[in-house]
Write a protein that holds these residues in place. Structure first.
Motif, short mmCIF file in Angstrom:
data_model
loop_
_atom_site.label_atom_id
_atom_site.label_comp_id
_atom_site.label_asym_id
_atom_site.label_seq_id
_atom_site.Cartn_x
_atom_site.Cartn_y
_atom_site.Cartn_z
N LEU A 177 35.53 23.73 18.21
CA LEU A 177 35.44 23.66 19.67
C LEU A 177 34.07 23.10 20.07
O LEU A 177 33.99 22.24 20.96
N ARG A 178 33.02 23.56 19.41
CA ARG A 178 31.69 23.03 19.74
C ARG A 178 31.64 21.51 19.50
O ARG A 178 31.00 20.77 20.25
N GLN A 179 32.30 21.06 18.46
CA GLN A 179 32.35 19.61 18.19
C GLN A 179 33.09 18.88 19.31
O GLN A 179 32.69 17.78 19.70
N GLN A 180 34.15 19.49 19.82
CA GLN A 180 34.88 18.90 20.95
C GLN A 180 33.99 18.85 22.19
O GLN A 180 33.97 17.84 22.91
N TRP A 181 33.25 19.92 22.42
CA TRP A 181 32.34 19.94 23.57
C TRP A 181 31.31 18.82 23.44
O TRP A 181 31.02 18.13 24.42
N ALA A 182 30.78 18.63 22.24
CA ALA A 182 29.79 17.57 22.02
C ALA A 182 30.44 16.19 22.18
O ALA A 182 29.86 15.30 22.82
N ARG A 183 31.61 16.04 21.63
CA ARG A 183 32.32 14.75 21.69
C ARG A 183 32.57 14.31 23.14
O ARG A 183 32.41 13.15 23.48
N PHE A 184 32.97 15.27 23.97
CA PHE A 184 33.28 14.95 25.37
C PHE A 184 32.10 15.21 26.30
O PHE A 184 32.25 15.16 27.52
N GLU A 185 30.92 15.50 25.71
CA GLU A 185 29.69 15.74 26.47
C GLU A 185 29.91 16.77 27.57
O GLU A 185 29.56 16.58 28.74
N VAL A 186 30.52 17.90 27.19
CA VAL A 186 30.81 18.97 28.14
C VAL A 186 29.53 19.66 28.58
O VAL A 186 28.67 19.98 27.76
N ASP A 187 29.40 19.86 29.87
CA ASP A 187 28.28 20.60 30.43
C ASP A 187 28.70 22.07 30.51
O ASP A 187 29.39 22.48 31.45
N VAL A 188 28.30 22.86 29.52
CA VAL A 188 28.76 24.26 29.44
C VAL A 188 28.16 25.13 30.54
O VAL A 188 28.60 26.26 30.71
N PHE A 189 27.20 24.62 31.29
CA PHE A 189 26.61 25.39 32.39
C PHE A 189 27.38 25.19 33.70
O PHE A 189 27.09 25.83 34.69
N ASP A 190 28.34 24.30 33.70
CA ASP A 190 29.09 23.98 34.91
C ASP A 190 30.44 24.69 34.88
O ASP A 190 31.32 24.35 34.09
N LEU A 191 30.62 25.65 35.75
CA LEU A 191 31.87 26.40 35.79
C LEU A 191 33.00 25.61 36.45
O LEU A 191 34.13 26.08 36.51
N GLY A 192 32.69 24.41 36.92
CA GLY A 192 33.73 23.53 37.45
C GLY A 192 34.20 22.51 36.42
O GLY A 192 34.98 21.62 36.73
N ARG A 193 33.74 22.66 35.18
CA ARG A 193 34.04 21.68 34.15
C ARG A 193 35.51 21.71 33.75
O ARG A 193 36.18 22.75 33.85
N PRO A 194 36.03 20.59 33.24
CA PRO A 194 37.40 20.58 32.74
C PRO A 194 37.49 21.20 31.35
O PRO A 194 36.49 21.29 30.64
N SER A 195 38.68 21.61 30.97
CA SER A 195 38.92 22.13 29.63
C SER A 195 39.02 20.94 28.66
O SER A 195 39.52 19.88 29.03
N VAL A 196 38.56 21.12 27.43
CA VAL A 196 38.67 20.05 26.44
C VAL A 196 39.86 20.27 25.53
O VAL A 196 40.11 19.52 24.60
N ALA A 197 40.63 21.33 25.77
CA ALA A 197 41.80 21.62 24.93
C ALA A 197 42.94 22.12 25.80
O ALA A 197 42.76 22.58 26.88
#
Length: 197
Positions: A177-197
């Motif tokens: 999951l962390r790799q997916q977050w990195a791949r899609f450049e997920v901003d984990v501090f943003d509670l409005g972020r989309p799901s990567v899965a």
């Protein structure tokens, strides 16, 4: 009547000398606090709010779990970092998770998922939190040591995860999951972020 574990947990506050300054050094300026008895009875911990102006981030950190008989060695506190506008959601996540730990007299381990059947935050897909080191702050934030270098406290950062991400972890593990977050450049501090899965 207190048990031996409770006496041990409550004693030794001297082990945490410098903790407040350490949290401030990384999480920013303290902007407020919520006492343990905010709802009438003592819930066993308070909440402290910090603001890091440079990144527009608020971090909510529990204060008092380290004195509860949770069986954690070293002791633990919880944190959640979000953008300032989402501070109330971070407060809710830390409060909810801390309450579960106190009621069940248990503690977290690294990369543990704390799932929930319903969304943790209204209008979101976040069905759980991942107990982690902090994604941005240095290791000294997560692992607090005394003057002799002995680790006295771990501050677990709660990273909200969606239902899809929870299922992804079950199938592929936390590292994936962390790799997916990195791949899609997920901003984990943003509670409005989309799901990567």
């Amino acid at each position: 009547m207190t048990t031996e574990q409770e006496r041990t947990a409550m004693g030794g506050a001297h082990r945490f000398v410098g903790l407040a300054e350490n949290l401030e050094r990384h999480a920013g300026t303290p902007t407020g606090a919520e006492p343990p008895n905010v709802r009438g009875t003592n819930r066993g911990y308070g909440l402290v709010f910090f603001y890091l102006e440079r990144y527009h981030l608020t971090t909510v950190i529990s204060s008092g779990l380290r004195f509860q008989p949770l069986g954690a060695d070293p002791a633990q506190e919880l944190a959640c970092t979000v953008y300032k506008e989402q501070a109330e959601a971070a407060r809710h996540l830390v409060d909810l998770t801390a309450e579960v730990l106190v009621q069940q007299r248990t503690h977290l381990v690294p990369d543990q998922i704390v799932p929930n059947e319903q969304p943790l935050l209204p209008g979101t897909e976040f069905h759980g939190v991942l107990a982690s080191g902090h994604p941005m702050f240095p290791p000294e934030f997560t692992r607090f040591t005394d003057q002799d270098g002995v680790e006295q406290l771990q501050v677990f950062t709660l990273l909200p995860v969606t239902l899809g991400e929870l299922n992804y972890i079950l199938d592929h593990g936390v590292t994936a999951l962390r790799q997916q977050w990195a791949r899609f450049e997920v901003d984990v501090f943003d509670l409005g972020r989309p799901s990567v899965a």
